[in-house]
Design a protein around this motif. Structure first.
Motif, PDB file in Angstrom:
ATOM      1  N   UNK A   1       4.554 -17.033  24.762  1.00 31.38           N
ATOM      2  CA  UNK A   1       3.675 -15.936  25.143  1.00 31.38           C
ATOM      3  C   UNK A   1       2.906 -16.231  26.426  1.00 31.38           C
ATOM      4  N   UNK A   2       3.117 -17.444  26.975  1.00 27.20           N
ATOM      5  CA  UNK A   2       2.501 -17.807  28.261  1.00 27.20           C
ATOM      6  C   UNK A   2       3.564 -18.110  29.312  1.00 27.20           C
ATOM      7  N   UNK A   3       4.792 -17.670  29.019  1.00 32.92           N
ATOM      8  CA  UNK A   3       5.913 -17.793  29.957  1.00 32.92           C
ATOM      9  C   UNK A   3       6.372 -16.382  30.327  1.00 32.92           C
ATOM     10  N   UNK A   4       6.501 -16.109  31.602  1.00 37.41           N
ATOM     11  CA  UNK A   4       6.814 -14.765  32.083  1.00 37.41           C
ATOM     12  C   UNK A   4       8.263 -14.679  32.556  1.00 37.41           C
ATOM     13  N   UNK A   5       8.951 -13.639  32.098  1.00 35.61           N
ATOM     14  CA  UNK A   5      10.285 -13.321  32.589  1.00 35.61           C
ATOM     15  C   UNK A   5      10.171 -12.146  33.561  1.00 35.61           C
TER      16      UNK A   5
ATOM     17  N   UNK B   1      14.577 -10.953  27.235  1.00 37.57           N
ATOM     18  CA  UNK B   1      13.357 -11.741  27.375  1.00 37.57           C
ATOM     19  C   UNK B   1      12.385 -11.494  26.230  1.00 37.57           C
ATOM     20  N   UNK B   2      12.217 -10.219  25.857  1.00 37.55           N
ATOM     21  CA  UNK B   2      11.310  -9.890  24.761  1.00 37.55           C
ATOM     22  C   UNK B   2      11.794 -10.494  23.453  1.00 37.55           C
ATOM     23  N   UNK B   3      13.122 -10.501  23.263  1.00 38.92           N
ATOM     24  CA  UNK B   3      13.681 -11.090  22.054  1.00 38.92           C
ATOM     25  C   UNK B   3      13.431 -12.578  21.948  1.00 38.92           C
TER      26      UNK B   3
ATOM     27  N   UNK C   1       6.781 -13.024  27.931  1.00 41.60           N
ATOM     28  CA  UNK C   1       6.110 -11.882  28.543  1.00 41.60           C
ATOM     29  C   UNK C   1       7.060 -11.265  29.561  1.00 41.60           C
ATOM     30  N   UNK C   2       6.961  -9.958  29.766  1.00 39.92           N
ATOM     31  CA  UNK C   2       7.959  -9.268  30.579  1.00 39.92           C
ATOM     32  C   UNK C   2       7.348  -8.514  31.751  1.00 39.92           C
TER      33      UNK C   2
ATOM     34  N   UNK D   1      11.836  -0.183  29.813  1.00 48.96           N
ATOM     35  CA  UNK D   1      11.008  -0.253  28.603  1.00 48.96           C
ATOM     36  C   UNK D   1      10.671  -1.690  28.228  1.00 48.96           C
ATOM     37  N   UNK D   2       9.441  -1.892  27.809  1.00 54.33           N
ATOM     38  CA  UNK D   2       9.027  -3.220  27.374  1.00 54.33           C
ATOM     39  C   UNK D   2       8.352  -4.041  28.441  1.00 54.33           C
TER      40      UNK D   2
END
Length: 234
Positions: A169-173, A184-186, A190-191, A204-205
């Motif tokens: 939750x602190x890594x961004x895609x 990425x969400x799966x 974070x997106x 979306x997402x």
């Protein structure tokens, strides 16, 4: 920092190579007497790796290509792409600067459906190869995007190679398509979406949407990660 790492998609995020991929697919398919329009490619196939594109197109067109035929088509498309890429600058404006700024702050990686040698050639020519902790490319996972597998592997490699207790939750895609965002969400990342291939309403997402890497800063991603993320809330 709240931000711990960044994972980039490649085509459509770092490299403006989606139009080249389309032309390479069209050229390879034309030798089989098959046409592929831009609208159809962007609507149905952009999110897949090369094998996935030919497998899905084969199923959609009732062609029943064998694995051997698909492999031959992938190889042919690769040759066509190299002819198009050779000698040309394909990075998006601002991409190199943002990657350098990111790598100076946190570990960075790539999770892409592109072939590894294609990625290596482009980031190497741009002098960026040494900045990436890991590169996940086509064939590195049993399933490609929209499966979470590519991003999960990138996250696992980042954790192993940096010896950090990373929190997804602190890594961004950073992605340009709904398939990539779903992947990425799966994986719990974070997106962020970029509108280089699709408009904002077709991403979306994405928790944050920008026009491209030139409009993104590390501080913006750090602020995003400061906000609690409840999986499944998107």
């Amino acid at each position: 920092m709240n931000l711990q790492a960044i994972v980039f998609d490649f085509d459509g995020v770092i490299a403006n190579s989606e139009p080249l991929h389309l032309r390479a697919f069209q050229s390879a398919l034309a030798e089989e007497g098959i046409t592929l329009g831009a609208g159809e490619y962007y609507a149905k196939y952009l999110g897949f790796d090369d094998v996935g594109v030919f497998e899905r197109l084969s199923a959609d067109r009732g062609l029943t290509w064998s694995e051997r035929q698909v492999a031959a088509m992938v190889a042919r498309k690769g040759v066509k792409l190299q002819e198009l890429v050779h000698g040309g600058a394909v990075l998006f404006p601002g991409a190199a600067n943002f990657i350098r700024a990111s790598a100076a702050s946190v570990p960075v990686a790539i999770a892409s459906g592109a072939l590894k040698h294609e990625i290596d050639e482009i980031v190497g020519a741009a002098g960026l190869a040494h900045l990436f902790t890991t590169i996940v490319a086509a064939g590195d996972t049993p399933e490609s995007k929209p499966s979470p597998a590519p991003y999960r592997l990138a996250f696992d490699r980042l954790r192993e190679r940096t010896d950090r207790a990373l929190d997804p939750s602190r890594v961004v895609a950073i992605e340009d398509s709904r398939w990539g965002l779903a992947s990425a969400a799966g994986a719990g990342l974070r997106c962020v979406g970029v509108t280089t291939s699709y408009p904002a309403h077709e991403l979306p997402g994405a928790e944050l949407i920008v026009s491209g890497l030139a409009d993104l800063t590390v501080a913006m991603l750090d602020a995003l990660c400061a906000v609690p993320y409840a999986k499944g809330s998107r």
